[in-house]
Design an enzyme around this catalytic site. Structure first.
Site, short mmCIF file in Angstrom:
data_model
loop_
_atom_site.label_atom_id
_atom_site.label_comp_id
_atom_site.label_asym_id
_atom_site.label_seq_id
_atom_site.Cartn_x
_atom_site.Cartn_y
_atom_site.Cartn_z
N HIS A 185 0.84 -1.21 0.00
CA HIS A 185 0.00 0.00 0.00
C HIS A 185 0.87 1.26 0.00
O HIS A 185 0.66 2.17 -0.81
CB HIS A 185 -0.92 -0.02 1.22
N GLU A 186 1.85 1.29 0.90
CA GLU A 186 2.71 2.47 0.98
C GLU A 186 3.63 2.59 -0.23
O GLU A 186 3.90 3.69 -0.71
CB GLU A 186 3.53 2.43 2.27
N HIS A 204 1.85 4.38 -3.00
CA HIS A 204 1.91 5.84 -2.87
C HIS A 204 3.28 6.37 -3.30
O HIS A 204 3.38 7.35 -4.06
CB HIS A 204 1.65 6.26 -1.42
#
Length: 223
Positions: free
Chosen positions: A27-28, A31
């Site tokens: 998820h990170e 980004h």
């Protein structure tokens, strides 16, 4: 949420823990790499474009994920002023982690569907009779929980309340004159967290939305 699994089947719990932690890392990374693509190398210079989980994990967020089902990792550093074009970059960066969680949920759902079709007795014994049937049982439980939790993470982050990703997506869709006001709302992040905890505890609108999504997800898989 998962504490019973820890006491009943520690091996499956630890396999699932690794999968969920990796989900937070991805998820990170979503980004970070999206920001890098749009011209911001802040995450790269900070050493955060890595699969090393220790660089990403927030202890409290990881514990809540494993025992409650909703958690977080340390946000990758992003300088939105360096995104080019700004609004498109902000939108893609904000939604990237959500897309990754939805993709993981879909993949685990497909795996669970495949197991249901090819190993129905083992899946039934695992999910209905709570008897982990060897390797198939372990994979079934991991796919079951990982699919549902990744779905929850995606939808939870879509809520348009700062500092969740949904607030950044909303910001990218609004005229830039509103952005300074929305950025200032981040200072109230702790109050946002408390409100969300209360919502989940007392079956508020966010909780009901997540329950509906989970029910729809499993009805689609199991018919």
């Amino acid at each position: 949420m998962l504490i019973q699994l820890l006491t009943q089947d520690p091996v499956t719990f630890f396999v699932l823990a690794l999968v969920l932690i990796f989900s937070l890392v991805l998820h990170e990374l979503g980004h970070g790499y999206a920001a890098y693509f749009f011209g911001d190398d802040t995450a790269k210079r900070a050493g955060r474009l890595t699969f090393n989980a220790l660089k990403h994990l927030d202890p409290m967020g990881a514990l809540l994920l494993l025992f409650v089902g909703v958690g977080w990792a340390k946000p990758v550093p992003i300088d939105t002023r360096r995104l080019r074009p700004y609004r498109l970059g902000l939108f893609v960066v904000s939604i990237a982690g959500i897309v990754i969680n939805l993709t993981l949920s879909l993949l685990f759902g497909l795996l669970l569907y495949y197991l249901k079709e090819t190993q129905p007795l083992a899946v039934y014994a695992t999910l209905v009779e709570h008897q982990t049937a060897g390797l198939v049982g372990v994979v079934t439980l991991v796919a079951f929980y990982a699919g549902a939790i990744n779905l929850i993470l995606a939808l939870f982050n879509l809520v348009p309340i700062p500092p969740l990703d949904g607030s950044r997506i909303l910001m990218a869709l609004l005229p830039e004159r509103y952005h300074p006001f929305l950025w200032r709302l981040d200072r109230y992040a702790m109050y946002t967290f408390l409100l969300i905890v209360l919502d989940l505890q007392f079956n508020g609108p966010i909780s009901r939305m997540l329950d509906w999504a989970q029910s729809t997800y499993f009805r689609t898989i199991f018919g």
